[in-house]
Design an enzyme around this catalytic site. Structure first.
Site, short mmCIF file in Angstrom:
data_model
loop_
_atom_site.label_atom_id
_atom_site.label_comp_id
_atom_site.label_asym_id
_atom_site.label_seq_id
_atom_site.Cartn_x
_atom_site.Cartn_y
_atom_site.Cartn_z
N GLY A 52 21.28 -41.11 -21.94
CA GLY A 52 21.70 -40.09 -22.90
C GLY A 52 22.10 -38.81 -22.18
N CYS A 53 22.77 -37.93 -22.90
CA CYS A 53 23.25 -36.69 -22.29
C CYS A 53 22.10 -35.76 -21.91
CB CYS A 53 24.23 -35.98 -23.23
SG CYS A 53 23.67 -35.84 -24.95
N TYR A 54 21.15 -35.56 -22.82
CA TYR A 54 20.00 -34.71 -22.49
C TYR A 54 19.20 -35.29 -21.32
CZ TYR A 54 20.46 -31.75 -26.70
OH TYR A 54 20.89 -30.86 -27.66
N SER A 103 20.89 -34.46 -18.07
CA SER A 103 20.79 -33.05 -17.68
C SER A 103 19.39 -32.67 -17.23
CB SER A 103 21.23 -32.15 -18.84
OG SER A 103 20.23 -32.09 -19.84
#
Length: 351
Positions: free
Chosen positions: A153-155, A158
Site C-alpha cells: 500500500g501507499c502508506y 512511505s
C-alpha cells in the site's frame, strides 16, 4: 514481454499505461475495464494517446491470458482474488496492486478486509503464503524469483522504507513508534466519493481511520519481519487537498540516546546507497511532496532530538507512482531481469 493491464481505467491503470507505452521492453497486450469495455482507449484518455488506439476489453481470464505474459491487476480489493489462481495456472505472472495478497494469512486478510470478505468467498490461503511482498528495496531477491507479487500500500511504502534501516539493525526500540501521514485525494481512487469532493475537502485537513486503518496491520506485519520482533505502532493518516503526494513523519526512541542526526543520516544513506530512486537529504533539509510529484523517487530525512533520545524520520512520495504503479513497474522489471528503475527515470515538473 506482453503485459495485460487489468483495471486500466482507474488511477493505477492509467499510470501503468502511461509508463509502459514509453518502455521498449514491454508491449501492452490487453486493456481491461468492464465499465468502458467496447470503447476505444483514445476516446476515453486522449491525454495518454496510444498509436494503435486499442479497444478497452471486458475483464475475463480468457481475454487477459490470450496474448499476455504478465498481468498487472489494478483492481479493487477482493476482485483480484477471483482472477489470480486461474491466471497463474495459465502460466502468467501476476503483479497485484490490491491488498488481496499482502498478508501471509488469508484469515488476517478476512479480518482486516471484512467487507470485501463478505462479498468474495476466498479459499486461496496457499497463494497468500506464496505471494512475495513487493517492496523492491527490501525484497528484491525474492521478487526476482516470484510469480505472484503483492504490491504494498501507499502508506506502508512511505513508512517502511524510512523505518527499515533502523528496525533491521536494532537502532530504535520496538515500542512507541508513531507514524503521522498525509495523503492527496487520489489515494481514495477514481470512483465518486463524497468526502473527496472539492467542497468537502478543499482548503481543509482532516484525520481519518484512527487506530483501525487497514494499513496499520500491514505496516506492523512487515515491520515485525524486518525487526525480528513483534511491532505494534500508532498510525494516523490525514487527507490533504492536493491531487497526489504523500508525506510521513515517523517518531521512535533510540536505543543509544548518544546518536546524533549526522550518525542517523549516515546510516540511512549507507543502507540505501545502491538505490537510485531513494534520495537521503542533508540534515535539516526536509522533504516536500512537490519534489517527488510525478516521479518514482522517495525523499528521506532524519533528525534526532538529543534532549530525549527520540528520532524523527520523514519521507515524501508520489502516492500514485512510488506508492502504487511506479512500484509495480519496479517489480515487473525485477521479475523480467531488467534494471529496477528501467523506464522510471521520471523528472519532476517543479513547481
Amino acid at each position: 514481454m506482453n503485459v495485460a493491464i487489468v483495471g486500466a481505467t482507474g488511477y493505477g491503470g492509467i499510470q501503468a499505461v502511461n509508463l509502459l507505452k514509453k518502455n521498449k521492453n514491454y508491449k501492452i497486450s490487453f486493456l481491461g475495464g468492464n465499465k468502458t469495455s467496447g470503447s476505444k482507449w483514445n476516446d476515453n484518455f486522449p491525454f495518454i494517446y496510444l498509436d494503435n488506439d486499442p479497444y478497452v476489453e471486458e475483464i475475463s481470464v480468457d481475454n487477459i491470458s490470450k496474448n499476455s505474459d504478465v498481468a498487472l491487476l489494478c483492481l479493487p480489493n477482493g476482485l483480484s482474488s477471483t482472477l489470480t489462481r486461474k491466471l497463474l495456472e495459465r502460466g502468467l505472472k501476476v503483479i497485484d496492486l490490491s491488498a488481496d495478497y499482502r498478508y501471509k494469512s488469508l484469515d488476517e486478510w478476512k479480518k482486516v478486509y471484512s467487507k470485501e470478505a463478505a462479498i468474495y468467498k476466498r479459499n486461496d490461503d496457499d497463494l497468500c503464503k506464496e505471494a512475495v511482498y513487493g517492496l523492491p528495496e527490501i525484497n528484491k531477491e525474492a521478487i526476482s524469483k516470484g510469480r505472484l507479487i503483492a504490491c504494498p500500500g501507499c502508506y506502508p511504502t512511505s513508512a517502511l522504507i524510512p523505518l527499515a534501516p533502523y528496525l533491521s539493525q536494532g537502532i530504535i526500540e520496538n515500542e512507541g513508534i508513531v507514524i503521522d501521514s498525509k495523503s492527496g485525494t487520489s489515494g481514495g481512487g477514481r470512483e465518486p466519493n463524497q468526502k473527496l469532493l472539492l467542497s468537502e475537502c478543499g482548503e481543509g485537513l482532516s484525520a481519518y481511520g484512527l487506530i483501525n486503518h487497514r494499513h496499520t496491520s500491514e505496516i506492523e506485519q512487515v515491520a515485525s519481519l524486518i525487526s525480528g520482533n513483534k511491532i505494534e505502532l500508532l498510525f494516523t493518516p490525514h487527507l490533504v487537498p492536493i491531487p497526489r503526494g504523500m508525506h510521513s513523519t515517523i517518531y521512535g526512541r533510540l536505543r543509544d540516546p548518544g546518536l546524533t542526526s549526522d550518525d542517523c543520516r549516515i546510516l540511512l544513506d549507507n543502507y540505501y546507497r545502491n538505490f537510485k530512486n531513494i534520495k537521503v537529504l542533508p540534515v535539516d533539509t526536509f522533504p516536500s511532496t512537490k519534489w517527488v510529484k510525478n516521479t518514482n523517487q522517495i525523499f528521506l530525512s532524519v533528525k534526532v532530538d538529543i534532549r530525549n533520545g527520540r528520532i524523527i524520520i520523514l519521507s515524501a512520495i508520489d502516492n500514485l507512482l512510488k506508492g502504487q504503479t511506479g512500484q509495480a513497474i519496479q517489480n515487473l522489471n525485477i521479475m523480467s531481469g531488467f534494471s529496477m528503475d528501467e523506464g522510471l527515470e521520471l523528472t519532476n515538473n517543479y513547481p
